[in-house]
Write an enzyme that holds these catalytic residues in place. Sequence first.
Site, PDB file in Angstrom:
ATOM      1  N   HIS A   1      -1.708   2.183  -5.278  1.00 60.51           N
ATOM      2  CA  HIS A   1      -0.342   2.685  -5.441  1.00 60.51           C
ATOM      3  C   HIS A   1      -0.277   4.072  -6.068  1.00 60.51           C
ATOM      4  O   HIS A   1       0.796   4.547  -6.393  1.00 60.51           O
ATOM      5  CB  HIS A   1       0.479   1.728  -6.322  1.00 60.51           C
TER       6      HIS A   1
ATOM      7  N   GLU B   1       5.665  -0.213   8.349  1.00 62.03           N
ATOM      8  CA  GLU B   1       5.397   1.224   8.394  1.00 62.03           C
ATOM      9  C   GLU B   1       4.912   1.693   9.757  1.00 62.03           C
ATOM     10  O   GLU B   1       5.304   2.763  10.227  1.00 62.03           O
ATOM     11  CB  GLU B   1       4.370   1.629   7.328  1.00 62.03           C
TER      12      GLU B   1
END
Lengths: 329, 338
Positions: free
Chosen positions: B123, B54
């Site tokens: 998450h 990322e």
Amino acid sequence: MTRARSFELALAKLWEEGRISGEMHLGTGEEAVAAAVALAMLDEDAIAIDHRATPVLTALGVDLVAMLREVMGDERGLCRGWGGHMHLYVPERRAASSGIVGAAGPAAVGFALSAKRLRKGSVAVALFGDGAMNQGMLMEAFNLAACWELPVLFVCKDNGWAITTKTTSVTGGNIVERAASFGLATWNVDGGDLESTGTVIEAAFRHLRTKGKPCFIRAECPRLDGHFLGDPLLKIAHSPLGEGKELFSNVVSSTVSRRGGGVLSRTGSMMGMLNVLRQARKDTRGNKDDPLERARASLRGEREYLARLDANANEEVAAAVRHAMEGAA
Amino acid sequence: MTTRKFTAAIDWAAEQLMADDERIVYFGEDVAMLHPPLYGRFGADRVMNAPISESAFVGAAVGAAMTGLRPIVEVMLVDFMGVAMDAVLNHMAKLEALSGGSWKCPLVVRSACGGGYGDGGQHEQALWGLLAGIPGLCVVVPSTPADAAGLLASAVFEDGPVIFLEHKLLSETWLEFMGRGGRESVGFDVPADGVEGDVPDPLVRTKLGTAVTRREGNDVTIASLGVGVHRSLAAAAALAEDGIECEVIDLRTVRPLDRHGLATSVEKTRRLVVVDEDYEQFGLSGELAATLLEQRLQFDFARVCTRHTLPYARHLEDAALPNVQRIIEGVTACVRAG
């Protein structure tokens, strides 16, 4: 290995029954690595694990009932129902998992720093997949461990996949050479073969304990149950005209819509998709590449012993499931 | 108008925008598998699978945006923005200011967010308040398919970076991918009006920074966004039976914030209840109170937000998220206080 597999299969059943919510990443295919690492670890050692933590925790002897209750969201579970399968923490074993890809690397470096200062002779392990090999934090962790001379074993369980993308398609160079270039001692092993995996992991632990320096193992493992249970890629791969039909027809229709990429790049994406599906069909539980089947094959002459091993593991896990269910909401 | 599902509406909008503008490239983790229509139509040159890196691929999106492209970069889950934080906080958000306005960073970060399906605290976060706290970023949180498509159309043509958040409980594909996995043994409290709806065809832009009133009422203003809007509407329907009339404002974008629209409503009701799935302290709910106080409004205030790290267990998670019962209690307390 049989205990770990039996436990993973129990998790799959509980997930199917809707008793485990969200994602469920099984570690089927990684049992040989898990068993070898757990066998080499001493009580004072620490381990940072990825989102497939259950096989190694099972092999380390963590209470199965506590883990089952945790993944079922029971407040009597290992982390009181707060963690779930991606966030299993066992402080007394210095074992911590994480749902962030690559995060095991830096954590293990910190574990090793503590080991060096507080528990001389003890070491740290990081378990992660090949998808994590492209995370900056993991590469930085390699370097930190090397320049601070810390006893960390980085184990890359290479199953060829980064979620639903083939890792080779998003990875430059060779990952073992990459680790070696940080000055880590490296090994490359067939992670589906218990004997050679055990030998390599033993050698790596010896290196950690005698030299106090970091090392890296690439252990090739199959991924037997997809990225997670219910993996859509496996559905399309196994049943392109059934469950995977919608997704598949989406690709086909978009490749023929007006305005967009040229014919070559559109056919390219079609071929890429088909190639990925072909690869996804390859690894299946119970086939000849399944580490458990390979371990069984090597014990072919000892059928009774094997049967007893399986029966004991299945019985232990079944009893744990029954126990975990008692008094569950 | 065409009826579309939430994520299909976003993908359809992206498809229209990409067909019209060659500068738009699309990349992120697993995008070929997650967005087959885009991958099939535009090919691997414009729709690129990224490694799980990322910090590198979001940083690269910044560089690409600085030099002529208009990237839509997908960070699978907003939680993983933690890994890319330097590119977000120090680069895309700062470029325009630090270059004295001479260099802009036109990119969209698309990311799935939100809880309600039992996936645990790494998450399922919302994080829109945290991100909107950074000057230089726009943060968009649609609650319907029409807004999702319209806001993406605006986001792509902004001069600066826009974080576009897609709630997983509204998304047919994300909920299937992360929550259901083909099972019939699990269920979710999915707001029907959010998951499917009419979307203008051809694509129409929805201006950033404009809130919309989803229900009119004189007693209390409820300000929310994303799934919270639907929970607030359910609570408002129940409260109406007790004679409490709520005005439900869907903020749609956190930054820029429609301070005027909010003030107009609260001026009328003299009560504000903020329903926010993001963390309670030091975030959006406090900002809404502050902006009204700065406008010298007098009003009663309550907030129904997420107070701590989201627990994995479904029953604990349901209690931690702003649910209908908590909203009813919050509104009732606010009304009684006044």
